[in-house]
Design a protein around this motif. Structure first.
Motif, PDB file in Angstrom:
ATOM      1  N   ARG A  52       1.312  10.593  -7.684  1.00  0.00           N
ATOM      2  CA  ARG A  52       1.731  10.857  -8.887  1.00  0.00           C
ATOM      3  C   ARG A  52       0.731  10.967  -9.825  1.00  0.00           C
ATOM      4  NH1 ARG A  52       6.111   7.351  -7.760  1.00  0.00           N
ATOM      5  NH2 ARG A  52       5.228   6.039  -9.046  1.00  0.00           N
ATOM      6  N   HIS A  53      -0.081  10.041  -9.875  1.00  0.00           N
ATOM      7  CA  HIS A  53      -1.345  10.241 -10.900  1.00  0.00           C
ATOM      8  C   HIS A  53      -2.417  10.963 -10.516  1.00  0.00           C
ATOM      9  CE1 HIS A  53       0.220   6.524 -13.094  1.00  0.00           C
ATOM     10  NE2 HIS A  53       0.079   5.556 -11.980  1.00  0.00           N
ATOM     11  N   LEU A  54      -2.496  11.290  -9.230  1.00  0.00           N
ATOM     12  CA  LEU A  54      -3.424  12.192  -8.697  1.00  0.00           C
ATOM     13  C   LEU A  54      -2.808  13.877  -9.554  1.00  0.00           C
ATOM     14  CD1 LEU A  54      -4.030  11.387  -5.108  1.00  0.00           C
ATOM     15  CD2 LEU A  54      -5.813  11.532  -7.100  1.00  0.00           C
ATOM     16  N   ALA A  55      -1.700  14.065  -9.530  1.00  0.00           N
ATOM     17  CA  ALA A  55      -1.436  15.145 -10.059  1.00  0.00           C
ATOM     18  C   ALA A  55      -1.570  15.298 -11.606  1.00  0.00           C
ATOM     19  CB  ALA A  55       0.157  15.392  -9.930  1.00  0.00           C
ATOM     20  N   GLU A  56      -1.467  14.204 -12.415  1.00  0.00           N
ATOM     21  CA  GLU A  56      -1.881  14.077 -13.587  1.00  0.00           C
ATOM     22  C   GLU A  56      -3.371  14.254 -13.894  1.00  0.00           C
ATOM     23  OE1 GLU A  56      -0.039  10.674 -15.044  1.00  0.00           O
ATOM     24  OE2 GLU A  56       1.659  11.106 -14.959  1.00  0.00           O
ATOM     25  N   LEU A  57      -3.930  13.453 -13.104  1.00  0.00           N
ATOM     26  CA  LEU A  57      -5.410  13.452 -13.149  1.00  0.00           C
ATOM     27  C   LEU A  57      -6.164  15.028 -13.003  1.00  0.00           C
ATOM     28  CD1 LEU A  57      -7.973  11.938 -13.553  1.00  0.00           C
ATOM     29  CD2 LEU A  57      -7.995  11.360 -11.130  1.00  0.00           C
ATOM     30  N   GLU A  58      -5.598  15.749 -11.873  1.00  0.00           N
ATOM     31  CA  GLU A  58      -6.124  17.065 -11.652  1.00  0.00           C
ATOM     32  C   GLU A  58      -6.139  17.896 -12.906  1.00  0.00           C
ATOM     33  OE1 GLU A  58      -5.436  20.523  -8.373  1.00  0.00           O
ATOM     34  OE2 GLU A  58      -4.257  18.626  -8.299  1.00  0.00           O
ATOM     35  N   ASP A  59      -5.049  17.880 -13.599  1.00  0.00           N
ATOM     36  CA  ASP A  59      -4.830  18.644 -14.673  1.00  0.00           C
ATOM     37  C   ASP A  59      -6.056  18.182 -15.907  1.00  0.00           C
ATOM     38  OD1 ASP A  59      -2.757  19.798 -13.795  1.00  0.00           O
ATOM     39  OD2 ASP A  59      -1.255  18.471 -14.624  1.00  0.00           O
TER      40      ASP A  59
ATOM     41  N   ARG B 160       0.851  -1.160  -0.008  1.00  0.00           N
ATOM     42  CA  ARG B 160       0.063   0.133  -0.214  1.00  0.00           C
ATOM     43  C   ARG B 160       0.903   1.420   0.035  1.00  0.00           C
ATOM     44  NH1 ARG B 160      -1.860   2.946   4.296  1.00  0.00           N
ATOM     45  NH2 ARG B 160      -1.103   1.318   5.639  1.00  0.00           N
ATOM     46  N   ARG B 161       1.896   1.293   0.789  1.00  0.00           N
ATOM     47  CA  ARG B 161       2.796   2.449   0.871  1.00  0.00           C
ATOM     48  C   ARG B 161       3.576   2.594  -0.787  1.00  0.00           C
ATOM     49  NH1 ARG B 161       4.583   0.179   5.828  1.00  0.00           N
ATOM     50  NH2 ARG B 161       3.638   1.326   7.641  1.00  0.00           N
ATOM     51  N   GLU B 162       3.667   1.466  -1.557  1.00  0.00           N
ATOM     52  CA  GLU B 162       4.312   1.850  -2.599  1.00  0.00           C
ATOM     53  C   GLU B 162       3.367   2.290  -3.709  1.00  0.00           C
ATOM     54  OE1 GLU B 162       6.497  -0.856  -6.105  1.00  0.00           O
ATOM     55  OE2 GLU B 162       5.992  -1.624  -4.357  1.00  0.00           O
ATOM     56  N   ALA B 163       1.966   1.768  -3.280  1.00  0.00           N
ATOM     57  CA  ALA B 163       0.777   2.300  -4.204  1.00  0.00           C
ATOM     58  C   ALA B 163       0.356   3.661  -3.965  1.00  0.00           C
ATOM     59  CB  ALA B 163      -0.378   1.329  -4.080  1.00  0.00           C
ATOM     60  N   GLU B 164       0.659   3.882  -2.631  1.00  0.00           N
ATOM     61  CA  GLU B 164       0.485   5.562  -2.378  1.00  0.00           C
ATOM     62  C   GLU B 164       1.258   6.433  -3.131  1.00  0.00           C
ATOM     63  OE1 GLU B 164       0.345   5.715   2.013  1.00  0.00           O
ATOM     64  OE2 GLU B 164      -1.862   4.969   2.242  1.00  0.00           O
ATOM     65  N   ASP B 165       2.438   6.096  -3.259  1.00  0.00           N
ATOM     66  CA  ASP B 165       3.270   6.911  -3.780  1.00  0.00           C
ATOM     67  C   ASP B 165       2.922   7.125  -5.378  1.00  0.00           C
ATOM     68  OD1 ASP B 165       4.881   6.975  -1.533  1.00  0.00           O
ATOM     69  OD2 ASP B 165       6.322   5.543  -1.936  1.00  0.00           O
ATOM     70  N   GLN B 166       2.626   6.198  -6.046  1.00  0.00           N
ATOM     71  CA  GLN B 166       2.299   6.029  -7.193  1.00  0.00           C
ATOM     72  C   GLN B 166       1.035   6.684  -7.613  1.00  0.00           C
ATOM     73  OE1 GLN B 166       2.099   1.982  -8.849  1.00  0.00           O
ATOM     74  NE2 GLN B 166       4.253   1.728  -8.734  1.00  0.00           N
ATOM     75  N   LEU B 167       0.011   6.650  -6.674  1.00  0.00           N
ATOM     76  CA  LEU B 167      -1.204   7.339  -6.616  1.00  0.00           C
ATOM     77  C   LEU B 167      -0.906   8.908  -6.635  1.00  0.00           C
ATOM     78  CD1 LEU B 167      -4.313   6.942  -6.642  1.00  0.00           C
ATOM     79  CD2 LEU B 167      -4.335   6.966  -4.350  1.00  0.00           C
TER      80      LEU B 167
END
Length: 789
Positions: free
Chosen positions: A261-268, A252-259
């Motif tokens: 990054r993806h959230l920043a892209e998704l926000e755009d 989960r910690r590893e997935a949170e880090d990836q998430l």
């Protein structure tokens, strides 16, 4: 901070309330079951004890009577009152006996002793179970003369002496059972706490001290003596789950880090998509506004159309009622042939206009979903024959119109006869309109779960392309059809929708220049079997072709009437026909030619009244005539008279020879239109009614105040006070509650009938109406005159 949170999240097993602990629940459940079972067993034991005690009462008293029988018999034999008193006192020493009495055979009481029954607060239970007292009587006799009665020994027993012992035993049984259950619950509570609750509490305490956020988790320790039972299995499963949780935390910690990054892209992307959705929402709001405006316009249009139809119905029906009514009245006056022909043409034109108006209104009812179907019993064969007879004037001279009724058709069906008649009339009118020569056949027969109506013609036919749009309103097969044949294109559309409204079907098969066949299937319920006719007998000769419509009709019905049928020509008739009883012909010349070779009675089919002179009538005598198109009743009567067989055809339910008797009664006509006044007055006068006139509602109320009437015909639309308001005022008076009020209105829409009923009117008659329609209403609401026609 995290340490405080972890400490606060630790769970203390001692926080579990005592009543929520597993050991308590287990004990409670076990004790309840044991208590219920023990109570049930105790009650069963008490029940057996009760039955035993109840029987022992009678047994002990019977034993006491048996012991006292011989002494009491000797005492009554010797009539010794002193010994009888001693015996009675001795019996009274028994704790249950409260009264003893010794009576000799003459009814003399030798001894009678009593004492009061025992008193106790528990006595009410004993009396309920065993009864308050019991009375025993022992007939006395000696052994050498058992049939000779010496007297009777009577004992009255107080059952409490026995019941008190039973109550003590029952109470003791129930108390000991309760004590056993209580001791069992305490023992089980201690055992369950030691064996179940304590190991679980230790396991919960150990588990609550764990921090679920730690990556490395130490396995739980299994309590001693529980390695192989359910608690041991629970510890193993928990350790396995703790290990899985630790692994999942790392992932989960590893997935949170990836998430992140993806959230920043998704926000755009969301920001860009939001701008697009905002523009789409603005367009959708504009579309919704346009739809609402269109819906409002459609509702306004529908309301305007309904108002227009109601207004058109009233404005057209009012003068049409006067036109048709006056034509009917004028036709009953003495007229020459030309005048009668002119009036007939005018009346037929008015009927055509009326049918067109009804078709338009029916079509509007379909579109508004206001069509209401009746469910009443009717005769489909009689309805079809009557419709054929009414439409026969529309038949061309070179066209043979035939109504073919299946002999197995039910005599009564359940449905809407008005709509069935409309379907038959439209299909038949359509066939007659487009057929200039050949045949038009109307066939009725029962099919699976319904009625099958077929109309077949030899007319111009319909192309496959035109059949696709045949049932659309205001549409005809070709552009030149309306100019050559006339019509509006509404009839078939209405037939299609009427069939669908009845859950039926309407189909067409046709070929150009060869004819058409329309088949309507209606799921009508049969209420009876086929019609029964009194049997005739004899051989009938028919000169018509067997393939013609008339030949097919006679071939179908003559055997059903019990007759034999044979098709012949002039050459065959020259030979002797000794077994023949009747000759049927369709042409006068043919009948005269046949008469040269045979003196059989002749039945002429057709309208020959104007063709036959005195000489021809005498040559063809004995002669009977029947009009075409033939109906079953007309054919049966003509055959019966020709064969001189005395059956009672008029008793048949389909007889059309009934005439309505004139009516008696005083009718108040409330009508403001002068022409409609004259029409209604003329019709009512012809029907034998006395008529009084009121031009508006106020004058109608004045008339009712001053005169007595049997019925009121009320126009709905009048100045000053309309028919609805006038009816409401009439119904407010108790003396006029039973006065029949019939609405006369030119508005034929369904809601008009409901509006009339809501105002208090009893029935409804739409303009224009025929005298037959008015007579039907009078038949229901007025008494018939004493004299008959």
């Amino acid at each position: 901070m995290q340490g405080q949170t972890d400490k606060a999240s630790q769970f203390n097993p001692m926080d579990i309330p005592f009543t929520q602990r597993l050991s308590y629940k287990q004990t409670r459940l076990t004790v309840i079951v044991a208590f219920m079972l023990g109570t049930l067993l105790s009650l069963i034991q008490v029940g057996f004890d009760y039955l035993s005690q109840n029987a022992s009462i009678d047994r002990e008293i019977r034993a006491l009577l048996q012991i006292s029988h011989n002494p009491a018999a000797r005492i009554t034999y010797n009539i010794d009152a002193e010994l009888a008193q001693e015996l009675a006192l001795g019996l009274l020493n028994s704790p249950a006996v409260i009264h003893a009495e010794l009576i000799d055979n003459s009814g003399l009481t030798l001894a009678s002793v009593s004492r009061p029954p025992l008193q106790s607060g528990y006595r009410v239970f004993s009396d309920f179970l065993f009864g308050k007292q019991r009375r025993f009587a022992d007939p006395l006799s000696v052994s050498h003369a058992p049939e000779e009665s010496l007297g009777v020994l009577v004992l009255e027993v107080d059952t409490y002496a026995f019941g008190s012992h039973f109550l003590e035993r029952a109470w003791l049984t129930l108390v000991t059972g309760f004590v056993r259950s209580l001791l069992l619950s305490l023992i089980l509570l201690v055992l369950f706490n030691a064996m179940l609750t304590r190991p679980l509490v230790k396991l919960i305490a150990d588990l609550s001290e764990r921090n679920p956020r730690q990556v490395e988790q130490q396995p739980l320790t299994c309590p001693a003596a529980h390695v192989d039972d359910e608690i041991g299995v629970l510890v193993k499963v928990t350790n396995r789950q703790l290990h899985s949780v630790a692994q999942e935390n790392a992932q989960r910690r590893e997935a949170e880090d990836q998430l992140t990054r993806h959230l920043a892209e998704l926000e755009d992307r969301v920001n860009a998509r939001t701008a697009e959705l905002k523009a789409s929402n603005e367009r959708l709001s504009q579309s919704n506004l346009e739809l609402q405006q269109a819906r409002a316009e459609a509702l306004h249009t529908a309301q305007a159309r309904a108002a227009f139809l109601a207004s058109m119905s009233h404005e057209i029906r009012t003068p049409l009622n006067g036109l048709l009514g006056m034509l009917n009245l004028a036709r009953e006056n003495p007229l020459d042939e030309q005048q009668r022909q002119q009036l007939d043409i005018a009346q037929e034109s008015g009927k055509v206009l009326m049918e067109l108006l009804n078709d338009i209104l029916d079509l509007s009812k379909f579109e508004a979903g206001q069509l209401e179907l009746e469910q009443i019993a009717f005769d489909p064969a009689a309805l079809a024959e009557e419709t054929t007879r009414l439409l026969s004037p529309n038949c061309h001279a070179q066209v043979q119109l035939t109504c073919l009724i299946d002999t197995q058709l039910p005599a009564l069906c359940l449905g809407d006869p008005k709509r069935v008649r409309q379907i038959i009339s439209n299909l038949l009118s359509n066939a007659l309109k487009f057929t200039r020569s050949g045949r038009v056949d109307l066939r009725l027969r029962s099919s699976q779960h319904g009625l099958l109506i077929e109309v077949e013609d030899t007319g111009i036919g319909i192309s496959e392309e035109a059949q696709a749009r045949l049932f659309q309103p205001f549409t005809q097969a070709a552009a030149g059809i309306a100019r050559e044949y006339g019509g509006t294109g509404l009839g078939l559309a209405l037939c299609k929708r009427l069939c669908e409204a009845m859950q039926g079907t309407l189909q067409v098969s046709s070929q150009v220049n060869q004819g058409s066949r329309f088949s309507a299937w209606l799921p009508l319920t049969s209420l009876s079997g086929p019609a029964n006719w009194p049997a005739l007998s004899g051989l009938v000769l028919l000169t018509s072709s067997a393939s013609s419509g008339l030949g097919e009709q006679l071939r179908q019905w003559l055997p059903y009437f019990g007759l034999q049928l044979r098709f012949i020509d002039a050459t065959e008739l020259q030979a002797p026909q000794p077994d023949a009883a009747l000759l049927i012909c369709q042409h006068v010349e043919e009948a005269l030619a046949m008469r040269q070779h045979s003196q059989l009675p002749v039945l002429l089919l057709g309208d020959f009244a104007a063709q036959l002179d005195t000489r021809q009538s005498s040559e063809l005598a004995p002669l009977q005539q029947a009009l075409l198109p033939l109906t079953r009743h007309t054919l049966y009567q003509a055959l019966q008279q020709s064969l001189n067989q005395t059956g009672n055809a008029d008793s048949h339910p389909h007889s059309s020879g009934k005439t309505s008797a004139p009516f008696s009664g005083k009718v108040l006509l409330v009508e403001d239109n002068r022409v409609n006044q004259m029409v209604a007055q003329g019709m009512l006068g012809k029907l034998g009614c006395s008529v009084s006139l009121a031009e508006d509602g106020l004058k109608a109320l004045e008339r009712l105040e001053n005169e007595d009437f049997d019925l009121v015909l009320m126009d709905c639309n009048m100045p000053l006070l309309d028919g609805y308001q006038t009816t409401r005022r009439i119904r407010q008076q108790p003396r006029w509650q039973g006065l029949p009020i019939i609405a006369l209105t030119a508005n034929a829409l369904p809601e008009e009938r409901k509006r009339c009923q809501a105002a208090g009117m009893d029935d409804y008659l739409a303009k224009p109406f025929r005298r037959e329609d008015l007579a039907a209403l009078l038949q229901q609401w007025l008494p018939k005159a004493g004299a008959s026609d």
